[in-house]
Write an enzyme that holds these catalytic residues in place. Structure first.
Site, PDB file in Angstrom:
ATOM      1  N   GLU A 441       0.583  -1.126   0.035  1.00 13.26           N
ATOM      2  CA  GLU A 441      -0.577  -0.278  -0.126  1.00 13.26           C
ATOM      3  C   GLU A 441       1.134   1.421   0.146  1.00 13.26           C
ATOM      4  O   GLU A 441       0.665   2.495   0.487  1.00 13.26           O
ATOM      5  CB  GLU A 441      -0.927   0.287   0.994  1.00 13.26           C
ATOM      6  CG  GLU A 441      -1.789  -1.089   1.443  1.00 13.26           C
ATOM      7  CD  GLU A 441      -2.956  -1.320   0.184  1.00 13.26           C
ATOM      8  OE1 GLU A 441      -3.082  -0.330  -1.130  1.00 13.26           O
ATOM      9  OE2 GLU A 441      -3.490  -1.977  -0.636  1.00 13.26           O
ATOM     10  N   GLY A 442       1.825   1.489  -0.433  1.00  7.64           N
ATOM     11  CA  GLY A 442       3.111   2.438  -1.049  1.00  7.64           C
ATOM     12  C   GLY A 442       4.004   2.080   0.394  1.00  7.64           C
ATOM     13  O   GLY A 442       3.214   1.906   1.618  1.00  7.64           O
TER      14      GLY A 442
END
Length: 599
Positions: A441-442
Protein backbone atom coordinates in the site's frame (compact mmCIF):
# COMPACT_ATOMS: atom_id res chain seq x y z
CA UNK A 1 0.74 -20.82 22.61
CA UNK A 2 -0.53 -17.48 21.33
CA UNK A 3 -3.25 -15.71 23.29
CA UNK A 4 -5.72 -12.96 22.33
CA UNK A 5 -8.62 -11.22 24.01
CA UNK A 6 -10.28 -8.24 22.34
CA UNK A 7 -9.21 -5.07 24.21
CA UNK A 8 -12.79 -3.83 24.58
CA UNK A 9 -12.22 -1.79 27.73
CA UNK A 10 -9.42 0.21 26.15
CA UNK A 11 -11.37 0.60 22.92
CA UNK A 12 -14.33 1.96 24.85
CA UNK A 13 -12.10 4.29 26.85
CA UNK A 14 -10.56 5.70 23.67
CA UNK A 15 -13.89 5.98 21.90
CA UNK A 16 -16.08 7.38 24.68
CA UNK A 17 -13.81 8.94 27.30
CA UNK A 18 -11.08 10.41 25.08
CA UNK A 19 -12.97 11.20 21.86
CA UNK A 20 -16.55 11.32 23.26
CA UNK A 21 -17.92 9.41 20.30
CA UNK A 22 -21.57 9.42 21.33
CA UNK A 23 -21.55 13.20 21.54
CA UNK A 24 -19.78 13.37 18.15
CA UNK A 25 -22.21 11.01 16.46
CA UNK A 26 -25.34 12.65 17.75
CA UNK A 27 -24.17 16.02 16.45
CA UNK A 28 -24.26 14.69 12.86
CA UNK A 29 -27.54 13.63 11.29
CA UNK A 30 -26.08 10.65 9.39
CA UNK A 31 -24.73 9.10 12.59
CA UNK A 32 -27.30 10.36 15.10
CA UNK A 33 -28.75 6.87 15.63
CA UNK A 34 -25.46 5.52 17.00
CA UNK A 35 -24.59 5.62 20.67
CA UNK A 36 -22.22 4.05 23.18
CA UNK A 37 -24.55 1.19 23.97
CA UNK A 38 -24.87 0.19 20.31
CA UNK A 39 -21.12 0.48 19.78
CA UNK A 40 -20.49 -1.76 22.78
CA UNK A 41 -22.96 -4.34 21.47
CA UNK A 42 -21.35 -4.38 18.00
CA UNK A 43 -17.82 -4.81 19.33
CA UNK A 44 -18.80 -7.38 21.97
CA UNK A 45 -20.30 -9.56 19.25
CA UNK A 46 -17.29 -8.88 17.03
CA UNK A 47 -15.00 -9.94 19.88
CA UNK A 48 -16.90 -13.19 20.30
CA UNK A 49 -16.62 -13.86 16.60
CA UNK A 50 -12.91 -13.19 16.20
CA UNK A 51 -11.91 -14.98 19.40
CA UNK A 52 -13.99 -18.08 18.70
CA UNK A 53 -13.77 -18.34 14.91
CA UNK A 54 -10.84 -16.41 13.44
CA UNK A 55 -8.07 -16.56 16.03
CA UNK A 56 -8.11 -20.39 16.23
CA UNK A 57 -7.54 -20.47 12.43
CA UNK A 58 -4.58 -18.10 12.47
CA UNK A 59 -1.68 -20.52 12.86
CA UNK A 60 -3.39 -23.08 10.62
CA UNK A 61 -3.77 -20.45 7.91
CA UNK A 62 -0.08 -19.59 8.20
CA UNK A 63 1.04 -23.22 8.04
CA UNK A 64 -1.28 -24.37 5.24
CA UNK A 65 -1.32 -21.19 3.19
CA UNK A 66 -3.31 -20.95 -0.05
CA UNK A 67 -2.99 -23.61 -2.74
CA UNK A 68 -3.43 -23.22 -6.48
CA UNK A 69 -4.50 -26.04 -8.78
CA UNK A 70 -5.66 -25.72 -12.41
CA UNK A 71 -6.01 -21.96 -12.02
CA UNK A 72 -8.23 -22.22 -8.92
CA UNK A 73 -7.07 -21.09 -5.47
CA UNK A 74 -8.12 -22.82 -2.26
CA UNK A 75 -7.86 -20.90 1.01
CA UNK A 76 -6.68 -22.63 4.22
CA UNK A 77 -8.94 -25.02 6.07
CA UNK A 78 -11.75 -23.31 7.95
CA UNK A 79 -11.53 -20.02 6.06
CA UNK A 80 -14.58 -20.65 3.87
CA UNK A 81 -16.78 -21.57 6.82
CA UNK A 82 -15.58 -18.62 8.89
CA UNK A 83 -16.14 -16.22 5.99
CA UNK A 84 -19.65 -17.58 5.43
CA UNK A 85 -20.47 -16.90 9.09
CA UNK A 86 -19.17 -13.34 8.86
CA UNK A 87 -21.15 -12.74 5.69
CA UNK A 88 -24.36 -14.08 7.26
CA UNK A 89 -23.83 -11.78 10.21
CA UNK A 90 -23.56 -8.68 8.01
CA UNK A 91 -19.92 -8.00 8.91
CA UNK A 92 -18.88 -7.32 5.30
CA UNK A 93 -20.95 -4.15 5.01
CA UNK A 94 -20.51 -2.39 8.36
CA UNK A 95 -19.43 0.93 6.88
CA UNK A 96 -21.30 0.59 3.60
CA UNK A 97 -23.87 3.01 2.21
CA UNK A 98 -27.31 2.08 3.66
CA UNK A 99 -28.92 3.05 0.35
CA UNK A 100 -27.34 -0.08 -1.15
CA UNK A 101 -27.58 -2.47 1.77
CA UNK A 102 -24.69 -1.33 3.94
CA UNK A 103 -25.05 -0.57 7.63
CA UNK A 104 -23.53 2.91 7.56
CA UNK A 105 -21.57 2.58 10.79
CA UNK A 106 -19.17 5.47 11.48
CA UNK A 107 -15.47 4.96 10.88
CA UNK A 108 -14.68 5.56 14.55
CA UNK A 109 -16.50 2.29 15.21
CA UNK A 110 -15.52 0.23 12.16
CA UNK A 111 -11.81 0.91 12.63
CA UNK A 112 -12.03 -0.94 15.95
CA UNK A 113 -13.54 -3.91 14.14
CA UNK A 114 -10.64 -3.77 11.67
CA UNK A 115 -8.19 -3.94 14.57
CA UNK A 116 -9.93 -7.04 15.94
CA UNK A 117 -9.77 -8.69 12.51
CA UNK A 118 -6.09 -7.99 12.01
CA UNK A 119 -5.14 -9.04 15.52
CA UNK A 120 -7.03 -12.31 15.37
CA UNK A 121 -6.10 -13.39 11.82
CA UNK A 122 -4.36 -10.97 9.47
CA UNK A 123 -4.33 -13.33 6.49
CA UNK A 124 -8.11 -13.69 6.73
CA UNK A 125 -8.72 -10.02 7.51
CA UNK A 126 -7.24 -8.81 4.24
CA UNK A 127 -10.09 -10.28 2.16
CA UNK A 128 -12.60 -8.16 4.10
CA UNK A 129 -10.63 -4.94 4.35
CA UNK A 130 -9.86 -4.87 0.60
CA UNK A 131 -13.55 -5.43 -0.02
CA UNK A 132 -14.42 -2.47 2.22
CA UNK A 133 -12.14 -0.22 0.20
CA UNK A 134 -13.63 -1.42 -3.08
CA UNK A 135 -17.11 -0.65 -1.81
CA UNK A 136 -16.02 2.82 -0.72
CA UNK A 137 -14.55 3.57 -4.15
CA UNK A 138 -17.60 2.37 -6.08
CA UNK A 139 -19.94 4.31 -3.82
CA UNK A 140 -17.93 7.46 -4.55
CA UNK A 141 -17.33 7.11 -8.31
CA UNK A 142 -19.57 4.50 -9.97
CA UNK A 143 -22.85 5.37 -11.66
CA UNK A 144 -26.13 4.28 -10.08
CA UNK A 145 -26.52 1.23 -12.31
CA UNK A 146 -23.13 -0.13 -11.23
CA UNK A 147 -23.82 0.69 -7.58
CA UNK A 148 -27.16 -1.06 -7.67
CA UNK A 149 -25.70 -4.15 -9.33
CA UNK A 150 -22.51 -4.52 -7.29
CA UNK A 151 -22.65 -2.80 -3.90
CA UNK A 152 -25.38 -4.93 -2.27
CA UNK A 153 -23.44 -8.09 -3.16
CA UNK A 154 -20.13 -6.70 -1.91
CA UNK A 155 -21.74 -5.56 1.34
CA UNK A 156 -23.41 -8.95 1.76
CA UNK A 157 -20.16 -10.83 1.20
CA UNK A 158 -21.62 -12.63 -1.83
CA UNK A 159 -18.75 -11.17 -3.88
CA UNK A 160 -15.41 -9.69 -2.82
CA UNK A 161 -13.45 -6.79 -4.31
CA UNK A 162 -9.77 -6.23 -5.08
CA UNK A 163 -7.52 -3.43 -6.27
CA UNK A 164 -5.20 -4.12 -9.23
CA UNK A 165 -2.42 -1.56 -9.62
CA UNK A 166 1.09 -3.00 -9.70
CA UNK A 167 2.65 -4.57 -12.79
CA UNK A 168 5.92 -6.52 -13.06
CA UNK A 169 7.84 -3.47 -14.31
CA UNK A 170 6.23 -0.74 -12.17
CA UNK A 171 4.94 -0.20 -8.68
CA UNK A 172 5.04 3.34 -7.33
CA UNK A 173 5.41 4.90 -10.79
CA UNK A 174 2.00 3.83 -12.07
CA UNK A 175 2.33 6.07 -15.09
CA UNK A 176 4.38 3.24 -16.59
CA UNK A 177 1.55 0.68 -16.60
CA UNK A 178 1.02 -1.29 -19.83
CA UNK A 179 -2.46 -2.72 -19.21
CA UNK A 180 -4.79 -1.48 -21.96
CA UNK A 181 -8.54 -1.00 -22.22
CA UNK A 182 -10.07 -0.85 -25.71
CA UNK A 183 -13.65 0.50 -26.01
CA UNK A 184 -16.36 -1.74 -27.49
CA UNK A 185 -19.45 -0.72 -29.43
CA UNK A 186 -21.71 -1.44 -26.44
CA UNK A 187 -19.95 1.07 -24.18
CA UNK A 188 -17.89 -1.53 -22.37
CA UNK A 189 -14.15 -2.11 -22.60
CA UNK A 190 -11.83 -5.01 -23.38
CA UNK A 191 -9.08 -5.03 -20.74
CA UNK A 192 -5.74 -6.77 -21.43
CA UNK A 193 -2.65 -6.88 -19.24
CA UNK A 194 -1.03 -8.41 -16.17
CA UNK A 195 -0.97 -7.34 -12.54
CA UNK A 196 1.09 -8.70 -9.65
CA UNK A 197 0.76 -8.85 -5.87
CA UNK A 198 -3.03 -8.77 -6.00
CA UNK A 199 -4.49 -9.52 -2.58
CA UNK A 200 -7.47 -11.84 -2.94
CA UNK A 201 -7.05 -11.96 -6.71
CA UNK A 202 -8.38 -15.54 -6.78
CA UNK A 203 -9.93 -17.62 -3.97
CA UNK A 204 -12.79 -19.93 -3.05
CA UNK A 205 -14.59 -17.66 -0.57
CA UNK A 206 -17.16 -16.25 -3.02
CA UNK A 207 -18.66 -17.05 -6.42
CA UNK A 208 -17.41 -13.84 -7.99
CA UNK A 209 -14.49 -11.46 -7.50
CA UNK A 210 -14.76 -7.80 -8.50
CA UNK A 211 -11.42 -6.41 -9.69
CA UNK A 212 -10.80 -2.67 -9.83
CA UNK A 213 -8.12 -2.34 -12.49
CA UNK A 214 -5.96 0.57 -13.58
CA UNK A 215 -5.44 0.63 -17.34
CA UNK A 216 -4.89 3.05 -20.21
CA UNK A 217 -7.23 3.88 -23.07
CA UNK A 218 -5.89 4.03 -26.65
CA UNK A 219 -5.94 7.84 -26.62
CA UNK A 220 -4.41 8.16 -23.14
CA UNK A 221 -1.85 10.90 -22.57
CA UNK A 222 1.51 9.66 -21.25
CA UNK A 223 2.24 9.15 -17.59
CA UNK A 224 -0.11 9.15 -14.61
CA UNK A 225 -2.48 11.57 -16.36
CA UNK A 226 -3.42 8.80 -18.78
CA UNK A 227 -4.66 6.25 -16.24
CA UNK A 228 -8.31 5.16 -16.19
CA UNK A 229 -10.13 2.85 -13.79
CA UNK A 230 -12.22 -0.18 -14.75
CA UNK A 231 -14.41 -2.63 -12.91
CA UNK A 232 -13.61 -6.12 -14.22
CA UNK A 233 -15.51 -9.06 -12.65
CA UNK A 234 -14.11 -12.59 -12.61
CA UNK A 235 -17.41 -13.74 -14.09
CA UNK A 236 -19.63 -11.59 -16.27
CA UNK A 237 -22.62 -10.07 -14.52
CA UNK A 238 -25.83 -10.22 -16.56
CA UNK A 239 -28.48 -7.53 -16.75
CA UNK A 240 -30.58 -9.20 -14.05
CA UNK A 241 -27.57 -9.39 -11.72
CA UNK A 242 -27.02 -13.12 -12.14
CA UNK A 243 -23.62 -14.55 -13.04
CA UNK A 244 -22.70 -15.47 -16.57
CA UNK A 245 -19.63 -17.07 -18.10
CA UNK A 246 -15.98 -16.61 -17.18
CA UNK A 247 -14.68 -13.17 -18.13
CA UNK A 248 -11.09 -13.70 -19.28
CA UNK A 249 -9.65 -13.11 -15.80
CA UNK A 250 -6.98 -15.73 -15.07
CA UNK A 251 -4.82 -16.32 -12.01
CA UNK A 252 -1.29 -16.91 -13.23
CA UNK A 253 0.16 -17.99 -9.92
CA UNK A 254 0.47 -17.43 -6.18
CA UNK A 255 3.32 -15.45 -4.68
CA UNK A 256 5.55 -17.34 -2.22
CA UNK A 257 5.81 -14.96 0.71
CA UNK A 258 7.45 -14.30 4.05
CA UNK A 259 4.10 -14.07 5.83
CA UNK A 260 0.33 -13.45 5.59
CA UNK A 261 0.15 -16.93 4.08
CA UNK A 262 -3.61 -17.21 4.55
CA UNK A 263 -4.07 -14.30 2.13
CA UNK A 264 -4.03 -15.25 -1.55
CA UNK A 265 -1.50 -12.91 -3.18
CA UNK A 266 -1.86 -13.47 -6.91
CA UNK A 267 -0.47 -12.77 -10.34
CA UNK A 268 -3.51 -11.83 -12.42
CA UNK A 269 -3.86 -11.84 -16.21
CA UNK A 270 -6.67 -9.98 -17.95
CA UNK A 271 -7.14 -11.51 -21.39
CA UNK A 272 -9.61 -9.30 -23.22
CA UNK A 273 -11.74 -9.22 -20.07
CA UNK A 274 -14.94 -7.19 -20.25
CA UNK A 275 -14.79 -4.11 -18.04
CA UNK A 276 -16.82 -1.06 -17.09
CA UNK A 277 -15.28 2.41 -16.86
CA UNK A 278 -15.52 3.87 -13.35
CA UNK A 279 -15.47 7.64 -13.21
CA UNK A 280 -14.12 9.79 -16.02
CA UNK A 281 -11.54 8.72 -18.64
CA UNK A 282 -7.93 9.41 -17.61
CA UNK A 283 -9.01 10.18 -14.02
CA UNK A 284 -8.55 6.69 -12.67
CA UNK A 285 -5.66 7.38 -10.34
CA UNK A 286 -7.59 10.06 -8.46
CA UNK A 287 -10.49 7.64 -8.04
CA UNK A 288 -8.21 4.82 -6.95
CA UNK A 289 -6.69 7.06 -4.27
CA UNK A 290 -10.07 6.99 -2.54
CA UNK A 291 -9.51 3.27 -2.01
CA UNK A 292 -5.75 3.52 -1.49
CA UNK A 293 -6.07 6.09 1.29
CA UNK A 294 -8.67 3.92 3.02
CA UNK A 295 -6.34 0.95 2.71
CA UNK A 296 -3.39 2.95 4.06
CA UNK A 297 -5.20 3.59 7.32
CA UNK A 298 -6.35 -0.02 7.29
CA UNK A 299 -2.79 -1.30 6.89
CA UNK A 300 -1.69 0.98 9.71
CA UNK A 301 -4.31 -0.76 11.82
CA UNK A 302 -2.83 -4.08 10.69
CA UNK A 303 0.39 -3.03 12.42
CA UNK A 304 -1.57 -2.05 15.53
CA UNK A 305 -3.55 -5.29 15.66
CA UNK A 306 -0.48 -7.48 15.24
CA UNK A 307 1.38 -5.48 17.87
CA UNK A 308 -1.45 -6.05 20.34
CA UNK A 309 -1.84 -9.79 19.84
CA UNK A 310 1.96 -10.17 19.99
CA UNK A 311 2.02 -8.23 23.28
CA UNK A 312 -0.86 -10.18 24.81
CA UNK A 313 0.71 -13.51 23.87
CA UNK A 314 4.12 -12.49 25.24
CA UNK A 315 2.61 -11.34 28.54
CA UNK A 316 0.77 -14.64 28.91
CA UNK A 317 4.13 -16.38 28.43
CA UNK A 318 5.94 -14.02 30.83
CA UNK A 319 3.43 -14.70 33.62
CA UNK A 320 4.21 -18.41 33.45
CA UNK A 321 7.88 -18.53 32.51
CA UNK A 322 10.12 -18.67 35.61
CA UNK A 323 13.77 -17.62 35.57
CA UNK A 324 15.94 -16.33 38.45
CA UNK A 325 14.78 -14.00 41.19
CA UNK A 326 13.48 -10.44 41.33
CA UNK A 327 16.18 -7.76 41.89
CA UNK A 328 15.09 -7.07 45.48
CA UNK A 329 14.70 -10.71 46.49
CA UNK A 330 12.30 -13.53 45.78
CA UNK A 331 8.84 -12.35 44.69
CA UNK A 332 7.44 -15.86 45.14
CA UNK A 333 9.72 -17.60 47.66
CA UNK A 334 7.66 -20.78 47.66
CA UNK A 335 8.58 -21.32 44.00
CA UNK A 336 11.94 -22.33 42.51
CA UNK A 337 12.14 -19.06 40.53
CA UNK A 338 10.07 -15.96 39.86
CA UNK A 339 8.04 -15.19 36.71
CA UNK A 340 10.17 -13.22 34.28
CA UNK A 341 7.83 -10.23 34.57
CA UNK A 342 9.68 -9.30 37.78
CA UNK A 343 12.81 -8.38 35.80
CA UNK A 344 13.27 -4.71 34.78
CA UNK A 345 14.47 -5.51 31.27
CA UNK A 346 11.45 -7.72 30.58
CA UNK A 347 9.23 -4.93 31.86
CA UNK A 348 11.04 -2.49 29.57
CA UNK A 349 10.15 -4.61 26.55
CA UNK A 350 6.59 -5.20 27.75
CA UNK A 351 5.96 -1.53 28.45
CA UNK A 352 7.47 -0.52 25.10
CA UNK A 353 5.02 -2.83 23.37
CA UNK A 354 2.04 -1.76 25.45
CA UNK A 355 2.73 1.96 25.09
CA UNK A 356 3.06 1.70 21.31
CA UNK A 357 -0.18 -0.30 21.13
CA UNK A 358 -2.19 2.07 23.30
CA UNK A 359 -0.78 5.11 21.53
CA UNK A 360 -1.53 3.51 18.18
CA UNK A 361 -5.12 2.86 19.22
CA UNK A 362 -5.48 6.54 20.09
CA UNK A 363 -3.99 7.54 16.75
CA UNK A 364 -6.19 5.24 14.67
CA UNK A 365 -9.27 6.54 16.47
CA UNK A 366 -8.17 10.14 15.92
CA UNK A 367 -7.89 9.67 12.14
CA UNK A 368 -11.19 7.74 12.08
CA UNK A 369 -12.99 10.54 13.90
CA UNK A 370 -11.70 13.09 11.39
CA UNK A 371 -12.87 10.86 8.52
CA UNK A 372 -16.35 10.86 10.03
CA UNK A 373 -16.31 14.62 10.41
CA UNK A 374 -15.08 15.11 6.85
CA UNK A 375 -17.88 12.91 5.53
CA UNK A 376 -20.85 13.70 7.74
CA UNK A 377 -20.50 17.03 9.55
CA UNK A 378 -23.02 19.72 8.62
CA UNK A 379 -20.54 22.59 9.02
CA UNK A 380 -18.48 23.08 5.86
CA UNK A 381 -15.53 24.57 7.77
CA UNK A 382 -15.43 21.57 10.10
CA UNK A 383 -15.54 19.22 7.11
CA UNK A 384 -12.71 21.05 5.37
CA UNK A 385 -10.55 21.16 8.51
CA UNK A 386 -11.10 17.45 9.07
CA UNK A 387 -10.27 16.68 5.45
CA UNK A 388 -7.00 18.60 5.78
CA UNK A 389 -6.06 16.74 8.95
CA UNK A 390 -6.83 13.38 7.32
CA UNK A 391 -4.66 14.33 4.35
CA UNK A 392 -1.79 15.25 6.67
CA UNK A 393 -2.07 12.22 8.91
CA UNK A 394 -2.87 9.43 6.41
CA UNK A 395 0.78 8.80 5.43
CA UNK A 396 1.73 8.97 9.12
CA UNK A 397 -1.05 6.54 10.01
CA UNK A 398 0.22 4.05 7.46
CA UNK A 399 3.96 4.41 8.08
CA UNK A 400 4.26 5.26 11.78
CA UNK A 401 1.70 2.69 12.88
CA UNK A 402 3.30 -0.07 10.81
CA UNK A 403 6.85 0.83 11.87
CA UNK A 404 5.76 0.80 15.50
CA UNK A 405 3.67 -2.32 14.97
CA UNK A 406 6.62 -4.26 13.54
CA UNK A 407 8.90 -3.01 16.32
CA UNK A 408 6.31 -4.15 18.84
CA UNK A 409 6.11 -7.67 17.41
CA UNK A 410 9.91 -7.91 17.57
CA UNK A 411 9.95 -6.59 21.14
CA UNK A 412 7.26 -9.06 22.11
CA UNK A 413 9.14 -11.93 20.44
CA UNK A 414 12.24 -11.03 22.46
CA UNK A 415 10.34 -11.56 25.71
CA UNK A 416 10.10 -15.27 24.92
CA UNK A 417 13.83 -15.74 24.53
CA UNK A 418 14.57 -18.82 22.42
CA UNK A 419 10.92 -19.89 22.50
CA UNK A 420 10.02 -16.84 20.44
CA UNK A 421 12.08 -18.19 17.56
CA UNK A 422 10.12 -21.44 17.53
CA UNK A 423 6.94 -21.83 15.55
CA UNK A 424 4.65 -23.33 18.17
CA UNK A 425 4.52 -20.17 20.27
CA UNK A 426 3.26 -18.01 17.40
CA UNK A 427 5.55 -15.03 18.05
CA UNK A 428 7.61 -15.45 14.89
CA UNK A 429 4.47 -15.45 12.74
CA UNK A 430 3.46 -12.05 14.07
CA UNK A 431 6.89 -10.68 13.15
CA UNK A 432 6.60 -12.08 9.62
CA UNK A 433 3.01 -10.91 9.16
CA UNK A 434 3.79 -7.41 10.43
CA UNK A 435 6.79 -6.91 8.14
CA UNK A 436 4.73 -6.65 4.95
CA UNK A 437 2.70 -3.77 6.35
CA UNK A 438 5.74 -1.51 6.06
CA UNK A 439 6.02 -2.40 2.36
CA UNK A 440 2.67 -2.67 0.64
CA UNK A 441 0.00 0.00 0.00
CA UNK A 442 2.90 2.33 -0.73
CA UNK A 443 6.17 1.64 1.09
CA UNK A 444 6.79 3.68 4.21
CA UNK A 445 9.46 5.61 2.33
CA UNK A 446 6.85 6.59 -0.25
CA UNK A 447 4.52 7.66 2.56
CA UNK A 448 7.27 9.89 3.90
CA UNK A 449 7.82 11.43 0.46
CA UNK A 450 4.07 12.00 0.11
CA UNK A 451 4.00 13.72 3.48
CA UNK A 452 6.93 16.01 2.89
CA UNK A 453 6.11 16.73 -0.75
CA UNK A 454 2.34 17.00 -1.05
CA UNK A 455 1.41 17.74 2.56
CA UNK A 456 4.25 19.98 3.72
CA UNK A 457 6.42 21.81 1.20
CA UNK A 458 3.68 22.21 -1.42
CA UNK A 459 1.58 24.34 0.93
CA UNK A 460 4.50 25.75 2.92
CA UNK A 461 3.50 23.96 6.12
CA UNK A 462 -0.11 25.20 6.24
CA UNK A 463 -1.51 21.83 7.35
CA UNK A 464 1.02 21.53 10.16
CA UNK A 465 0.38 25.11 11.22
CA UNK A 466 -3.36 24.49 11.47
CA UNK A 467 -2.79 21.29 13.43
CA UNK A 468 -0.59 23.20 15.89
CA UNK A 469 -3.24 25.92 16.21
CA UNK A 470 -5.88 23.31 16.94
CA UNK A 471 -3.76 21.66 19.63
CA UNK A 472 -2.96 24.98 21.27
CA UNK A 473 -6.66 25.84 21.35
CA UNK A 474 -7.31 22.56 23.16
CA UNK A 475 -4.50 23.34 25.60
CA UNK A 476 -5.96 26.78 26.29
CA UNK A 477 -9.41 25.32 26.94
CA UNK A 478 -8.12 22.49 29.15
CA UNK A 479 -9.69 22.45 32.62
CA UNK A 480 -7.62 19.68 34.24
CA UNK A 481 -5.06 20.80 36.81
CA UNK A 482 -3.66 17.60 38.25
CA UNK A 483 0.00 16.74 39.04
CA UNK A 484 -0.19 13.45 37.11
CA UNK A 485 -1.25 15.26 33.93
CA UNK A 486 1.27 18.13 34.09
CA UNK A 487 4.16 16.14 32.53
CA UNK A 488 1.96 15.26 29.55
CA UNK A 489 1.08 18.91 28.99
CA UNK A 490 4.69 20.03 29.31
CA UNK A 491 5.85 17.37 26.87
CA UNK A 492 3.18 18.33 24.36
CA UNK A 493 4.08 22.01 24.53
CA UNK A 494 7.75 21.15 24.01
CA UNK A 495 7.05 18.85 21.07
CA UNK A 496 4.82 21.43 19.39
CA UNK A 497 7.64 23.96 19.49
CA UNK A 498 10.05 21.34 18.13
CA UNK A 499 7.65 20.40 15.32
CA UNK A 500 7.21 24.02 14.24
CA UNK A 501 10.94 24.69 14.41
CA UNK A 502 11.86 21.64 12.35
CA UNK A 503 9.01 22.23 9.88
CA UNK A 504 10.28 25.73 9.13
CA UNK A 505 13.85 24.43 8.75
CA UNK A 506 12.82 21.65 6.36
CA UNK A 507 10.78 23.99 4.17
CA UNK A 508 13.68 26.43 4.01
CA UNK A 509 16.22 23.70 3.21
CA UNK A 510 13.97 22.22 0.50
CA UNK A 511 13.74 25.61 -1.22
CA UNK A 512 17.55 25.67 -1.57
CA UNK A 513 18.46 22.03 -2.25
CA UNK A 514 16.43 19.58 -4.35
CA UNK A 515 17.68 16.63 -2.24
CA UNK A 516 16.82 18.17 1.13
CA UNK A 517 13.17 17.10 1.24
CA UNK A 518 13.95 13.49 0.40
CA UNK A 519 16.78 13.37 2.91
CA UNK A 520 14.52 14.63 5.69
CA UNK A 521 11.34 12.76 4.73
CA UNK A 522 11.56 9.58 6.81
CA UNK A 523 12.81 11.33 9.94
CA UNK A 524 10.27 14.12 9.58
CA UNK A 525 7.39 11.63 9.31
CA UNK A 526 8.50 10.02 12.54
CA UNK A 527 8.97 13.40 14.22
CA UNK A 528 5.40 14.32 13.30
CA UNK A 529 4.26 10.92 14.57
CA UNK A 530 5.88 11.52 17.96
CA UNK A 531 4.33 14.99 18.16
CA UNK A 532 0.84 13.66 17.40
CA UNK A 533 1.26 10.82 19.90
CA UNK A 534 2.29 13.34 22.57
CA UNK A 535 -0.95 15.22 21.83
CA UNK A 536 -3.04 12.06 22.08
CA UNK A 537 -1.32 10.79 25.22
CA UNK A 538 -2.05 14.18 26.83
CA UNK A 539 -5.71 13.75 25.94
CA UNK A 540 -5.70 10.18 27.26
CA UNK A 541 -4.03 11.25 30.51
CA UNK A 542 -6.68 13.91 30.99
CA UNK A 543 -9.44 11.38 30.36
CA UNK A 544 -7.84 8.96 32.82
CA UNK A 545 -7.61 11.70 35.45
CA UNK A 546 -11.28 12.55 34.94
CA UNK A 547 -12.07 8.86 35.28
CA UNK A 548 -10.24 8.70 38.62
CA UNK A 549 -11.93 11.84 39.90
CA UNK A 550 -15.44 10.81 38.82
CA UNK A 551 -15.11 7.06 39.37
CA UNK A 552 -15.51 6.44 35.66
CA UNK A 553 -16.72 3.23 34.02
CA UNK A 554 -13.29 1.81 33.16
CA UNK A 555 -12.30 1.38 36.83
CA UNK A 556 -9.58 2.81 39.07
CA UNK A 557 -6.94 0.21 38.16
CA UNK A 558 -7.42 0.88 34.47
CA UNK A 559 -6.98 4.65 34.86
CA UNK A 560 -3.90 4.33 37.04
CA UNK A 561 -2.35 1.87 34.58
CA UNK A 562 -3.11 4.24 31.71
CA UNK A 563 -1.20 7.05 33.41
CA UNK A 564 1.77 4.76 34.11
CA UNK A 565 1.91 3.49 30.51
CA UNK A 566 1.65 7.07 29.29
CA UNK A 567 4.54 8.06 31.50
CA UNK A 568 6.59 5.30 29.90
CA UNK A 569 5.89 6.86 26.52
CA UNK A 570 7.04 10.27 27.82
CA UNK A 571 10.24 9.07 29.44
CA UNK A 572 11.37 6.15 27.27
CA UNK A 573 9.94 6.72 23.78
CA UNK A 574 9.29 10.41 23.20
CA UNK A 575 12.99 11.36 23.72
CA UNK A 576 13.65 9.82 20.29
CA UNK A 577 12.23 13.02 18.80
CA UNK A 578 15.38 14.84 19.97
CA UNK A 579 17.55 12.51 17.90
CA UNK A 580 15.24 12.89 14.91
CA UNK A 581 15.65 16.65 15.01
CA UNK A 582 19.43 16.26 14.93
CA UNK A 583 19.24 13.77 12.06
CA UNK A 584 17.06 16.12 10.01
CA UNK A 585 19.43 19.02 10.69
CA UNK A 586 22.30 16.97 9.19
CA UNK A 587 20.79 17.62 5.77
CA UNK A 588 21.35 15.71 2.52
CA UNK A 589 25.09 16.24 2.00
CA UNK A 590 26.20 13.05 3.73
CA UNK A 591 23.60 10.97 1.89
CA UNK A 592 24.52 12.31 -1.53
CA UNK A 593 28.32 12.46 -1.13
CA UNK A 594 29.12 8.84 -1.98
CA UNK A 595 29.53 8.29 -5.72
CA UNK A 596 27.09 5.77 -7.17
CA UNK A 597 29.95 3.52 -8.28
CA UNK A 598 31.24 3.37 -4.69
CA UNK A 599 28.16 1.60 -3.35
Amino acid sequence: MADYRAPLTDMRFVREEVFRAEQEWQAMSATADFNAELADAVLEEAARLVEAELFPLNQRGDQEGCVMSDGAVTTPGGFRQAFAELARGGWCGLGGNPAHGGQGLPKLLTQSFDELLYASNTGFALYLTLNNGAGLLLDAYADEAVKTRYLPRLYAGEWLGTMCLTEPHCGTDLGLIKTRAVPSDDGRYSVTGSKIWITGGEHDLTDNIVHLVLAKLPDAPPGAKGISLFLVPKRRVLEDGSLGEANGVVCGGLEHKMGINGSATCVMHFEGAEGVLIGEPHQGLAAMFTMMNYERLSIGIQGLGLGDVAYQSAIAFARERRQSRAPGGAAEPDQAADPILVHPDVRRMALNARAWNEGGRLFAACVARELDRAKYHSDREVREAADELVALLTPVAKAFLTDRGFATTVEAQQIYGGSGYCVEWGAEQYVRDARIAMIYEGTNGIQAMDLIGRKLTRNQGAYVERLADRIRTELENDDIDAPDVHPFREALERELIRLERVTAAVIDAASKDAAAAGAAANDYLHLLGYAVYSWLWWKAAGAAQRGLTRQGPSGEDFYRAKLIVGQHFLTRQLPHSEALERQIAAGPSGLMALERDWF
